[in-house]
Scaffold this motif. Structure first.
Motif: not given
Length: 636
Positions: A412-439
């Protein structure tokens, strides 16, 4: 009748437990002979088809086994590589070929053989009695959407294949002369010196121009291609995260204990001994009366001299399980024994001797030896366990609710993960580069999640992915923050690496050319300017630094004329020449050593013999594999 099954029962059960019990990831008899709902077979073998679903299930099981062997430290790209995928489909084809050949050859398996295997699988046994439990058997199968008929047919097919495999392997015989000869070689020692030529030693003689480098780059551009890649932000909702925030009150613990009190109660148990005068089911009335009279006589003797009960049991009881121990049956609860026996025992006082008591087995004389009163474990001892149980129950529902919230908010709020993170008290984590085969982040390698990350909706429309169950009670939603299309590294950026690669390639070729030329010169008696290393004694048991790939050459060289020379390319692009100066024969093999070596050689020969047999059968089995349904499409 069961000679073959008895001989192999243990390893058959192990195979079935590995393949069946952990996840019941088998597909039933239909998978041997039918094409499934999806169109297009992955492979065809002797008229039967391997469906996409069967291949995918086998691939998933194989990948899970690889993860377990690597303790989770394995690259997803390797797990889903074309090498692994081809190995899986070839394994399925081999099994199908073997089964088809077994059925064509008329190999049969009786219902009794199947029953013997199934009833001895530990997962189907009652934990308290150790006996096969039909209800548990059907329940476990039903929980996986299986029926006993389909499961037993699968066992039957496995037994058919095993009989064929065994008949081929058992024909492998190693002559005594071969065992003795190989034994002597195994114990033999050889004194060797070596000369080693490496790429560094010839590098100065390799001339590479800028034009050579450019041509190599143009001819090998695919080696310098970077696959499509992305960096993402992601939320990971885990059951642990939910559980640690759940509180359980003392009142909830007390109420749960009261409601489930029967779980903490141990019923009264009684210790008994008995003497059985057995009666056949089809016994005539006079035989039955004779048995009753004998039991009454034994009971009379026991009552006159209670201390002789054990000796009377050893002498007279026809129960093979307890007679030798004086009739001792140990402690057991009400309902364990057949009803007449149970009713009599639980109406007795300690020391009482009653009988004869008639059951379907005959007539029993029973002595009650001890009573263990019923007990209830107090709440204090199980409070922590109950708290965890309640937490687990609450967490299951809370996790499901949180997963639904994550899915809804990410959509429903597809432009960002922040609303879901705030509601569920989850940290937003950031990945390094990943490919279609994983990372490098295991939590992001689930193919379903990667497909969503690299979808047009995520990349072009910059929307959150759906929440995806990645296993281990974890739900992940991601948002692409940076994306780069597949590309080839520009020449100027990799010029130095290309030069080094070309240098190594040409130096390796020169090393082998000069190494082989030097080998021919020393064989001809020319010292060729070679400086030999100090001599060392080596054997197949103690190689003492001998290159593994060279050991076979050294010990198969003809020692009739010394020194003898062998040479070959070895690891790291090197070439080695060994000079064999001396041969020392080992002591003759003892009888035990000869037997052990014969077993080892027979096993090796059996494996080779079966592999050759399978290839021969496979060549005539009309096998077709569709590589487009096995291998992954190249990344663009």
């Amino acid at each position: 009748m069961f000679e073959w099954v008895d001989k192999h029962k243990r390893w058959i059960q192990i195979i079935l437990l590995i393949l069946i019990v952990p996840s019941f990831a088998f597909l039933g008899i239909n998978y041997y002979f039918q094409e499934y709902g999806r169109s297009g077979a992955v492979a065809k073998v002797a008229g039967s088809k391997i469906s996409p679903h069967e291949f995918e299930e086998a691939l998933r099981e194989h990948q899970e086994q690889m993860r377990q062997m690597a303790q989770g430290k394995v690259d997803q790209a390797m797990l889903d590589s074309n090498e692994v995928r081809n190995a899986v489909i070839n394994g399925l084809v081999d099994k199908r070929v073997l089964l088809a050949h077994a059925m064509h050859a008329g190999v049969t398996v009786t219902d009794d053989q199947v029953r013997q295997i199934v009833t001895n699988i530990a997962a189907f046994k009652d934990e308290s009695t150790g006996k096969f439990a039909p209800e548990r058997y059907e329940q476990l199968l039903r929980s996986q959407g299986m029926t006993p008929m389909i499961f037993e047919e699968r066992v039957r097919q496995d037994l058919r294949m095993s009989q064929v495999r065994d008949s081929v392997a058992n024909s492998a015989l190693v002559p005594t002369a071969v065992v003795d000869r190989l034994g002597r070689i195994r114990e033999q020692q050889r004194e060797v010196s070596q000369w080693l030529l490496t790429p560094d030693q010839v590098r100065a003689r390799v001339n590479i121009t800028d034009e050579d480098v450019r041509q190599f780059y143009d001819a090998h551009k695919t080696e310098f291609r970077i696959p499509e890649r992305a960096r993402v932000e992601y939320l990971a909702l885990t059951l642990d995260h939910i559980t640690k925030n759940i509180e359980v009150t003392p009142q909830e613990i007390s109420e749960w204990y009261d409601k489930h009190k029967s779980q903490y109660e141990t019923g009264e148990e009684r210790k008994a001994s008995h003497i059985l005068v057995a009666v056949a089911k089809d016994a005539k009335p006079e035989a039955k009366e004779a048995a009753r009279a004998r039991a009454e006589s034994i009971a009379g003797e026991a009552r006159k001299n209670p201390s002789s009960f054990g000796d009377l049991a050893k002498k007279n009881s026809q129960d093979p399980g307890s007679a030798a121990s004086g009739g001792d049956l140990g402690f057991f609860g009400r309902g364990t024994m057949v009803k007449p026996f149970d009713d009599a025992l639980f109406g007795m006082k300690v020391g009482d001797i009653v009988g004869p008591v008639e059951t379907q087995y005959g007539f029993h004389v029973i002595r009650l030896d001890a009573i263990k009163a019923a007990e209830t474990t107090p709440l204090a001892k199980v409070r922590d366990d109950i708290e965890q149980e309640i937490k687990k129950s609450k967490a299951g529902k809370a996790f499901a609710d949180a997963a639904e919230s994550l899915q809804n908010l990410a959509y429903e709020q597809s432009e960002s993960l922040k609303p879901a993170a705030d509601a569920l008290k989850l940290p937003i984590q950031t990945s390094d580069w990943i490919t279609r085969d994983g990372g490098g982040i295991p939590i992001l390698v689930k193919p379903e999640l990667l497909n969503k990350i690299f979808s047009e909706d995520s990349i072009k429309n910059n929307r959150n992915t759906d929440a995806v169950d990645v296993g281990s009670n974890t739900i992940v939603a991601a948002h692409v923050i940076e994306h780069k299309a597949a590309d080839t590294l520009p020449f100027d950026e990799v010029r130095s690496d290309v030069r080094q690669q070309l240098m190594l390639e040409r130096a390796t070729k020169l090393v082998e050319e000069e190494g082989r030329a030097t080998l021919e010169r020393v064989k001809a008696g020319n010292d060729a300017g070679v400086t030999w290393s100090p001599a060392v004694m080596v054997s197949l048991q103690k190689t003492n630094g001998l290159q593994p790939e060279a050991a076979r050459e050294v010990f198969t060289a003809d020692p009739s004329k010394l020194p003898a020379y062998v040479g070959m390319p070895v690891s790291n692009s090197r070439f080695v020449i060994y000079r064999i100066n001396k041969v020392i024969e080992g002591p003759p093999l003892g009888d035990d050593q000869r037997k052990a070596l014969a077993v080892q050689l027979s096993q090796i020969l059996a494996q080779q013999q079966f592999a050759a047999y399978l290839q021969t059968v496979k060549a005539g089995a009309d096998v077709e594999i569709d590589p487009t349904k096995v291998e992954k499409a190249p990344t663009q």
